[in-house]
Design an enzyme around this catalytic site. Structure first.
Site, PDB file in Angstrom:
ATOM      1  N   ARG A  27     -10.627   0.810  -3.898  1.00  0.00           N
ATOM      2  CA  ARG A  27      -9.219   0.923  -3.823  1.00  0.00           C
ATOM      3  C   ARG A  27      -8.894   2.275  -2.603  1.00  0.00           C
ATOM      4  O   ARG A  27      -7.878   2.439  -2.204  1.00  0.00           O
ATOM      5  CB  ARG A  27      -8.638   1.585  -4.964  1.00  0.00           C
ATOM      6  CG  ARG A  27      -8.802   0.398  -6.180  1.00  0.00           C
ATOM      7  CD  ARG A  27      -8.194   1.169  -7.469  1.00  0.00           C
ATOM      8  NE  ARG A  27      -6.907   1.563  -7.623  1.00  0.00           N
ATOM      9  CZ  ARG A  27      -5.729   0.844  -8.338  1.00  0.00           C
ATOM     10  NH1 ARG A  27      -6.284  -0.125  -8.574  1.00  0.00           N
ATOM     11  NH2 ARG A  27      -4.693   1.440  -8.092  1.00  0.00           N
ATOM     12  N   TRP A  74      -6.750   9.232  -3.466  1.00  0.00           N
ATOM     13  CA  TRP A  74      -6.425   8.882  -2.131  1.00  0.00           C
ATOM     14  C   TRP A  74      -5.431  10.200  -1.833  1.00  0.00           C
ATOM     15  O   TRP A  74      -4.214   9.934  -2.542  1.00  0.00           O
ATOM     16  CB  TRP A  74      -6.133   7.775  -1.920  1.00  0.00           C
ATOM     17  CG  TRP A  74      -5.870   7.256  -0.388  1.00  0.00           C
ATOM     18  CD1 TRP A  74      -6.746   6.803   0.476  1.00  0.00           C
ATOM     19  CD2 TRP A  74      -4.634   7.287   0.291  1.00  0.00           C
ATOM     20  NE1 TRP A  74      -6.222   6.534   1.664  1.00  0.00           N
ATOM     21  CE2 TRP A  74      -4.903   6.626   1.355  1.00  0.00           C
ATOM     22  CE3 TRP A  74      -3.344   7.553   0.238  1.00  0.00           C
ATOM     23  CZ2 TRP A  74      -3.818   6.536   2.458  1.00  0.00           C
ATOM     24  CZ3 TRP A  74      -2.361   7.593   0.917  1.00  0.00           C
ATOM     25  CH2 TRP A  74      -2.819   6.894   2.021  1.00  0.00           C
ATOM     26  N   ASN A  98      -1.833   8.667 -10.379  1.00  0.00           N
ATOM     27  CA  ASN A  98      -1.567   7.759  -9.189  1.00  0.00           C
ATOM     28  C   ASN A  98      -0.019   7.396  -8.820  1.00  0.00           C
ATOM     29  O   ASN A  98       0.546   7.124  -9.755  1.00  0.00           O
ATOM     30  CB  ASN A  98      -2.446   6.257  -9.541  1.00  0.00           C
ATOM     31  CG  ASN A  98      -2.125   5.507  -8.368  1.00  0.00           C
ATOM     32  OD1 ASN A  98      -1.955   5.888  -7.272  1.00  0.00           O
ATOM     33  ND2 ASN A  98      -2.320   3.958  -8.610  1.00  0.00           N
ATOM     34  N   GLU A 478      -3.196 -10.111  13.459  1.00  0.00           N
ATOM     35  CA  GLU A 478      -4.237  -9.894  12.267  1.00  0.00           C
ATOM     36  C   GLU A 478      -5.589  -9.529  13.097  1.00  0.00           C
ATOM     37  O   GLU A 478      -6.264  -8.348  12.359  1.00  0.00           O
ATOM     38  CB  GLU A 478      -4.310 -11.078  11.309  1.00  0.00           C
ATOM     39  CG  GLU A 478      -5.412 -11.220  10.418  1.00  0.00           C
ATOM     40  CD  GLU A 478      -5.385  -9.896   9.579  1.00  0.00           C
ATOM     41  OE1 GLU A 478      -6.342  -9.753   8.727  1.00  0.00           O
ATOM     42  OE2 GLU A 478      -4.382  -9.346   9.600  1.00  0.00           O
ATOM     43  N   LYS A 482      -7.435  -6.022  12.062  1.00  0.00           N
ATOM     44  CA  LYS A 482      -8.639  -5.822  11.446  1.00  0.00           C
ATOM     45  C   LYS A 482      -9.592  -4.781  12.635  1.00  0.00           C
ATOM     46  O   LYS A 482     -10.360  -4.182  11.824  1.00  0.00           O
ATOM     47  CB  LYS A 482      -9.406  -7.218  11.519  1.00  0.00           C
ATOM     48  CG  LYS A 482      -8.924  -7.973  10.487  1.00  0.00           C
ATOM     49  CD  LYS A 482      -9.692  -7.551   8.832  1.00  0.00           C
ATOM     50  CE  LYS A 482      -8.779  -8.157   8.039  1.00  0.00           C
ATOM     51  NZ  LYS A 482      -7.537  -7.541   7.802  1.00  0.00           N
ATOM     52  N   GLU A 485      -8.569  -1.126  11.745  1.00  0.00           N
ATOM     53  CA  GLU A 485      -8.862  -0.856  10.383  1.00  0.00           C
ATOM     54  C   GLU A 485     -10.386  -0.178  10.190  1.00  0.00           C
ATOM     55  O   GLU A 485     -10.652   0.737   9.538  1.00  0.00           O
ATOM     56  CB  GLU A 485      -8.603  -1.906   9.396  1.00  0.00           C
ATOM     57  CG  GLU A 485      -7.279  -2.148   9.102  1.00  0.00           C
ATOM     58  CD  GLU A 485      -7.162  -3.281   8.210  1.00  0.00           C
ATOM     59  OE1 GLU A 485      -6.096  -3.258   7.287  1.00  0.00           O
ATOM     60  OE2 GLU A 485      -7.827  -4.086   8.193  1.00  0.00           O
ATOM     61  N   HIS A 501       5.823  -9.110  30.715  1.00  0.00           N
ATOM     62  CA  HIS A 501       6.846  -8.388  30.352  1.00  0.00           C
ATOM     63  C   HIS A 501       6.648  -6.916  29.929  1.00  0.00           C
ATOM     64  O   HIS A 501       7.334  -6.296  29.092  1.00  0.00           O
ATOM     65  CB  HIS A 501       7.800  -9.133  28.935  1.00  0.00           C
ATOM     66  CG  HIS A 501       8.241 -10.357  29.661  1.00  0.00           C
ATOM     67  ND1 HIS A 501       9.383 -10.522  30.395  1.00  0.00           N
ATOM     68  CD2 HIS A 501       7.985 -11.644  29.297  1.00  0.00           C
ATOM     69  CE1 HIS A 501       9.581 -11.735  30.467  1.00  0.00           C
ATOM     70  NE2 HIS A 501       8.713 -12.294  29.841  1.00  0.00           N
ATOM     71  N   LYS A 601      -7.094   0.001  -0.546  1.00  0.00           N
ATOM     72  CA  LYS A 601      -7.128  -1.327  -0.792  1.00  0.00           C
ATOM     73  C   LYS A 601      -5.632  -1.740  -1.265  1.00  0.00           C
ATOM     74  O   LYS A 601      -5.076  -2.766  -0.782  1.00  0.00           O
ATOM     75  CB  LYS A 601      -8.220  -1.615  -1.758  1.00  0.00           C
ATOM     76  CG  LYS A 601      -8.271  -3.204  -2.045  1.00  0.00           C
ATOM     77  CD  LYS A 601      -8.715  -3.857  -0.559  1.00  0.00           C
ATOM     78  CE  LYS A 601      -8.783  -5.481  -1.111  1.00  0.00           C
ATOM     79  NZ  LYS A 601      -8.950  -6.148   0.027  1.00  0.00           N
TER      80      LYS A 601
END
Length: 606
Positions: A27, A74, A98, A478, A482, A485, A501, A601
């Site tokens: 997580r 976190w 949390n 994506e 990735k 990240e 452009h 996560k």
């Protein structure tokens, strides 16, 4: 985000809590701690960094007791530090949390006036101090916890432990998930079933606003009105043996390799032997739907952008796609004869859940595409579509993304068939191609060595561009996500036609440009844009099939070959090289692949 676990057991709680917290590492966290009660005495241990630091501390400063709570934090309010780590203790109460307490500043002012001092920068300390205040005024532990809960605004999952109480724990949820685990003469709390899997497979999911009073023999649940209620107990199938690396160096590598299997499972669960598309329960007939709204966050949002192409091209349904964190604040009008689709791996994404609740009662149908069938988003949907990806531990989503795409593609085919846009023969062709996709992905995974070589070049860069057209544009987004990240390299993605452009100003010999270009109907236009990059000395890494690579010319910096596949299925296939490029780049840079810095996560706070 943060992970919570609680134990009222027959054995020493500390090692059980630490082991359960390890199962919540996916997580994302920056500190961890536990608290136990032994002979009525409440004590705690906390450490910054990985759980091994907490384990080392417990070797030198052990905690005894068969009742305890644990937490992986976190950081939101206050930097990672021992002082800010949970559990927070105020006199006779310890709390793990949390979520975010939105009115904590107002409560701190009140507590300060009452003579309480603060030792942390967190919003959670306010909960502990408020509970202590009510206990000082004479309230019993449960009453004090409930009175404190009545004062809180925001989103939270909370667990309370009290000195002098070896057989008592209080839990509550509002906006963040919390589950009760039932043992034999033992009871447990957890952020999700994964934490409790080695301890029990009998789970009760608390609903929004629920509070629970736990002893070793009972779980008494109260709803948001204070009325005692029964919530169903379910048997879940998450075994401890399913959460390991299976010989791979990282969970992410394992989960990338699992994609042919889990995609095949998703296909098998939605396709009948006759090629018909079967939805759970009463299903949905798309013939009465004129418009779709799709809402998600992060990688799931890019799955929605891909599905927009499928629904509009194949089923001829107009689609609006929105980022969940912006959607509800615009208060968008919801048209008649519409359906809303919410995509979330965890099924607990706070912004997506809030968007779903905004749409409730406004749209004709609410659908969700989730990996956790018992999640809040699934339970609050008219129709929940599981993606069958299994537990995904790596923070950067891989197999969940491709399974989301697979289910959304099947849903688009179902919509096209219901609306009479495609006939039985065309549907059969599409289904046949889809059945062959897992084998094609297996072939794509064999390009791992090529990906590793290309990644060595990406690892030297500070900036990377991704380009794609049509169905490849969301995949470019994506791919860039990735890379950002897990390798911490700045990456941006653009529709290939938008290059001239503005973004082409970024191109020089130091900026690699990853071009996703299968030999599809837009291939020639994409290659033209690629030539513009190479004319400016940009280093192109071209990902295409054999035909596409042969026609691209000789001046491409690096080539990665993918097998050929039906054009509609290219987004699912080309997710593989996007994932592998990011993975091998991160490995080359030595970053934490499975638990990248600052990320969680499951984002269960707004």
């Amino acid at each position: 985000m943060c992970g919570i676990v609680g134990v009222l057991g027959d054995h020493e709680a500390a090692p059980i809590l630490v082991e359960a917290l390890k199962r919540l590492e996916y997580r994302g966290y920056d500190s961890a701690g536990i608290a136990t009660v032994e002979d009525g005495i409440l004590d705690r241990r906390r450490a910054v960094g990985k759980l091994v630091n907490l384990s080392d501390l417990l070797v030198h400063e052990p905690l005894t007791g068969k009742s305890g709570i644990g937490h992986t934090r976190w950081a939101t309010h206050g930097a990672p530090s021992v002082a800010n780590a949970h559990p927070h203790q105020a006199g006779p109460v310890a709390v793990v949390h949390n979520g975010i307490i939105e009115n904590f500043r107002e409560l701190r002012t009140e507590l300060d006036a009452a003579g309480f001092s603060f030792v942390t920068e967190t919003d959670t300390e306010t909960v502990a101090l408020l509970t202590q205040l009510y206990m000082d005024e004479g309230a019993k532990p449960v009453e004090a916890a409930f009175k404190a809960l009545d004062r809180l605004q925001g989103a939270f999952a909370l667990a309370f432990l009290f000195s002098g109480e070896n057989d008592l724990m209080v839990g509550a949820r509002k906006g963040s998930p919390l589950a009760v685990g039932h043992g034999d003469g033992e009871m447990f709390l957890g952020s999700d079933a994964i934490a409790l899997a080695p301890l029990t497979n009998r789970i009760t999911y608390l609903e929004e606003g629920d509070r629970v009073v736990l002893t070793r023999t009972a779980a008494t649940i109260f709803d948001a009105t204070g009325a005692q209620v029964d919530r169903p107990m379910k048997t879940v199938q998450i075994g401890a043996n399913r959460i390991d690396k299976a010989g791979h160096k990282h969970f992410m590598a394992k989960e990338i390799a699992e994609q042919p299997t889990v995609i095949g499972e998703a296909i098998g669960n939605y396709l009948g032997n006759d090629g018909s598309i079967r939805l759970p329960g009463d299903g949905l007939d798309f013939s009465g739907i004129d418009r779709l709204t799709m809402v998600a966050c992060g990688t799931a949002y890019y799955a929605c952008l891909t599905a927009k192409y499928w629904f509009e091209r194949i089923a001829r349904i107009p689609v609006d796609v929105d980022v969940a964190s912006e959607f509800r604040y615009r208060e968008p009008p919801i048209p008649a004869r519409s359906a809303a689709i919410f995509v979330s791996q965890s099924g607990e994404t706070a912004d997506t859940l809030a968007a779903l609740r905004y749409c409730a009662g406004k749209t004709d149908h609410i659908l969700s595409v989730v990996n956790v069938p018992e999640s809040s988003i699934a339970r609050e949907s008219d129709l929940a579509l599981p993606i069958f990806a299994g537990v995904e531990v790596g923070v950067a989503s891989t197999k969940a993304f491709t399974c989301q795409l697979t289910v959304l593609y099947l849903l688009a085919l179902k919509a096209a068939s219901d609306r009479g846009v495609i006939g039985a023969e065309q549907l059969a062709d599409q289904v046949s191609a889809l059945r062959g996709l897992p084998a094609t992905i297996n072939i794509a995974l064999e390009a791992d060595a090529e990906m590793r070589q290309a990644a060595l070049r990406l690892a030297e860069a500070r900036d990377v561009l991704f380009l794609g057209r049509g169905l490849m544009y969301p995949l470019a987004l994506e791919g860039a996500l990735k890379l950002k990240e897990i390798s911490y390299i700045h990456a941006e993605a653009y529709a290939s036609g938008e290059l001239k452009h503005g973004p082409i100003a970024l191109v020089d010999k130091l900026v690699p440009v990853v071009v996703l270009a299968p030999r599809d109907s837009l291939y020639d236009k994409t290659v033209s844009n690629m030539q513009e990059v190479m004319a400016r000395k940009g280093r192109v890494i071209l990902v295409s099939d054999r035909s596409g690579l042969e026609d691209a010319g000789e001046h491409v910096f690096a080539r990665v070959e993918m097998p050929s596949v039906a054009e509609a299925l290219t987004p699912i296939l080309y997710a593989i090289p996007a994932q592998l490029l990011a993975y091998h780049t991160a490995v080359a840079k030595g970053t934490d692949v499975d638990q990248p810095r600052n990320l969680a996560k499951s984002v269960t706070v707004e």
